[in-house]
Design an enzyme around this catalytic site. Structure first.
Site, PDB file in Angstrom:
ATOM      1  N   HIS A 264      -7.150  -4.432  10.491  1.00 50.40           N
ATOM      2  CA  HIS A 264      -7.099  -4.286   9.103  1.00 50.40           C
ATOM      3  C   HIS A 264      -5.642  -5.025   8.675  1.00 50.40           C
ATOM      4  O   HIS A 264      -4.914  -4.953   9.369  1.00 50.40           O
ATOM      5  CB  HIS A 264      -6.925  -2.872   8.779  1.00 50.40           C
ATOM      6  CG  HIS A 264      -5.997  -2.025   9.116  1.00 50.40           C
ATOM      7  ND1 HIS A 264      -6.048  -0.636   9.182  1.00 50.40           N
ATOM      8  CD2 HIS A 264      -4.581  -2.382   9.263  1.00 50.40           C
ATOM      9  CE1 HIS A 264      -4.878   0.151   9.479  1.00 50.40           C
ATOM     10  NE2 HIS A 264      -3.851  -1.039   9.473  1.00 50.40           N
TER      11      HIS A 264
ATOM     12  N   ASP B 227       0.971  -1.328  -0.121  1.00 53.83           N
ATOM     13  CA  ASP B 227      -0.007  -0.008  -0.102  1.00 53.83           C
ATOM     14  C   ASP B 227       0.869   1.154   0.168  1.00 53.83           C
ATOM     15  O   ASP B 227       2.152   1.163   0.293  1.00 53.83           O
ATOM     16  CB  ASP B 227      -0.983  -0.078   1.178  1.00 53.83           C
ATOM     17  CG  ASP B 227      -0.205  -0.514   2.535  1.00 53.83           C
ATOM     18  OD1 ASP B 227       0.966  -0.346   2.447  1.00 53.83           O
ATOM     19  OD2 ASP B 227      -1.077  -0.303   3.595  1.00 53.83           O
TER      20      ASP B 227
ATOM     21  N   ASN C  50      -7.287  -2.250  14.557  1.00 50.85           N
ATOM     22  CA  ASN C  50      -8.649  -2.321  14.081  1.00 50.85           C
ATOM     23  C   ASN C  50      -8.990  -3.864  13.147  1.00 50.85           C
ATOM     24  O   ASN C  50     -10.027  -3.964  12.672  1.00 50.85           O
ATOM     25  CB  ASN C  50      -9.384  -1.495  13.694  1.00 50.85           C
ATOM     26  CG  ASN C  50      -8.813  -0.879  12.156  1.00 50.85           C
ATOM     27  OD1 ASN C  50      -7.872  -1.716  11.919  1.00 50.85           O
ATOM     28  ND2 ASN C  50      -9.000  -0.076  11.499  1.00 50.85           N
TER      29      ASN C  50
ATOM     30  N   GLU D 244      -9.642  -1.580   5.464  1.00 53.91           N
ATOM     31  CA  GLU D 244     -10.205  -1.464   6.810  1.00 53.91           C
ATOM     32  C   GLU D 244     -11.419  -2.182   6.930  1.00 53.91           C
ATOM     33  O   GLU D 244     -12.082  -2.739   6.007  1.00 53.91           O
ATOM     34  CB  GLU D 244     -10.909   0.309   6.708  1.00 53.91           C
ATOM     35  CG  GLU D 244      -9.575   1.195   6.544  1.00 53.91           C
ATOM     36  CD  GLU D 244      -8.749   1.168   7.821  1.00 53.91           C
ATOM     37  OE1 GLU D 244      -8.492   0.412   8.767  1.00 53.91           O
ATOM     38  OE2 GLU D 244      -8.206   2.343   7.983  1.00 53.91           O
TER      39      GLU D 244
HETATM   40  C1  GLP Z   1      -0.553   0.425   8.955  1.00 52.74           C
HETATM   41  C2  GLP Z   1      -0.443  -0.465   7.427  1.00 52.74           C
HETATM   42  C3  GLP Z   1      -0.442  -1.615   7.606  1.00 52.74           C
HETATM   43  C4  GLP Z   1       0.307  -2.093   9.022  1.00 52.74           C
HETATM   44  C5  GLP Z   1      -0.640  -1.669  10.236  1.00 52.74           C
HETATM   45  C6  GLP Z   1       0.100  -1.964  11.399  1.00 52.74           C
HETATM   46  O1  GLP Z   1      -1.191   1.439   8.611  1.00 52.74           O
HETATM   47  N1  GLP Z   1      -1.083   0.122   6.400  1.00 52.74           N
HETATM   48  O2  GLP Z   1       0.263  -2.647   6.561  1.00 52.74           O
HETATM   49  O3  GLP Z   1       0.373  -3.678   9.081  1.00 52.74           O
HETATM   50  O4  GLP Z   1      -1.056  -0.349   9.928  1.00 52.74           O
HETATM   51  O5  GLP Z   1       0.810  -0.863  11.391  1.00 52.74           O
HETATM   52  P1  GLP Z   1       2.177  -1.226  12.605  1.00 52.74           P
HETATM   53  O6  GLP Z   1       3.045  -2.068  12.436  1.00 52.74           O
HETATM   54  O7  GLP Z   1       2.782   0.126  12.563  1.00 52.74           O
HETATM   55  O8  GLP Z   1       1.387  -1.445  14.064  1.00 52.74           O
END
Ligand code: GLP
Length: 260
Positions: free
Chosen positions: A149, A67, A147, A154
């Site tokens: 995702h 992404d 959440n 989402e």
């Molecule tokens: C982000 C990314 C995800 C990631 C998630 C958790 O916004 N788009 O790919 O897995 O949220 O992030 P973190 O590893 O910093 O907790």
């Protein structure tokens, strides 16, 4: 689903790196799906060490990132382009031509709930075609949002979705605001592979650490398969490995966990 619980973040990261390195050694031109966020940083650090000290060779590896934020240029320090080059690619011998990260800059966009801007639609289709051109993703690395995702799919995302533009939830924007000066600077939209795209990867590794992921992990592993927890769709994947630290695993009740 194979659920592996390791003592801490470091051990979780090393376990994941061992699997990634094994897959690269078996198939030097592995098509590797990559994630951003704090979670995979330890994995990238360990892969960099393996490259330097053990000669792990990335020269033929092809990567596809999940992404990118819409509206951040690649040189912005919070763009996922910047993140990937700073934290991983510039430290290994990857061929830049083999790196794919969704584009986030499209100029002015017409965004409505009913139709996608044709520029974005064409681009997303092109990204999907690139994945196919390389024979599909062999191994996809994933984190998980608090959440539930995966990538920027989402809660409520179609379980069959493909690469597209998504509106970020308030929760995600708040969670990610720690990296920006204020929440107002956090982009409102992202381009993300869909859940359907991710499900086509031949193998998936989802990483999670820390207490704030424990509820999402429980919902993903033990809950019903529901669009309200996009990661729960991995229950339908033929080869999904979930690697956790003890804190992220703390709410699991299942007995099929491997403690290593
Ligand atoms: C982000 C990314 C995800 C990631 C998630 C958790 O916004 N788009 O790919 O897995 O949220 O992030 P973190 O590893 O910093 O907790």
């Amino acid at each position: 689903m194979l659920v592996i619980v390791k003592e801490d973040y470091d051990a979780m990261s090393k376990e994941a790196a061992k699997i990634v390195a094994d897959r690269i050694r078996r198939k030097p031109n592995l098509v590797l799906g990559l994630a951003t966020g704090s979670t995979p940083l330890g994995l990238y650090k360990e892969l960099i060490r393996m490259h330097r000290e053990e000669g792990l060779d990335f020269s033929k590896v092809v990567t596809f990132n999940l992404d990118e934020y819409v509206g951040l240029p690649p040189e912005h320090d919070q763009s996922y382009h910047y993140f990937m080059w700073e934290n991983f690619f510039k430290h290994i011998n990857i061929n830049p031509a083999n790196v794919h990260i969704p584009q986030g800059m499209f100029g002015d966009l017409k965004i409505s709930p009913y139709e996608t801007d044709p520029k974005v639609e064409a681009y997303c289709q092109w990204y999907e075609e690139q994945i196919k051109k390389f024979g599909g993703i062999d191994l996809q690395i994933l984190g998980i949002g608090a959440n539930g995702h995966i990538a920027f799919n989402e809660p409520g995302s179609s379980l069959g979705s493909r690469t597209r533009i998504k509106t970020l939830t308030e929760k995600t924007r708040q969670d990610n605001s720690r990296f920006f000066k204020s929440i107002d600077e956090v982009p409102k939209y992202a381009i993300t592979m869909g859940i359907g795209t991710i499900m086509e990867a031949k193998e998936v590794i989802l990483l999670a650490n820390g207490e704030n992921k424990a509820d999402a992990v429980k919902a993903a592993v033990e809950g019903p398969i529901t669009a309200m927890c996009p990661a729960s769709m991995l229950q339908m994947h033929r080869k999904a490995i979930i690697i956790l630290d003890k804190k992220a695993a703390s709410k699991l009740s299942a007995e099929f966990i491997y403690y290593g």
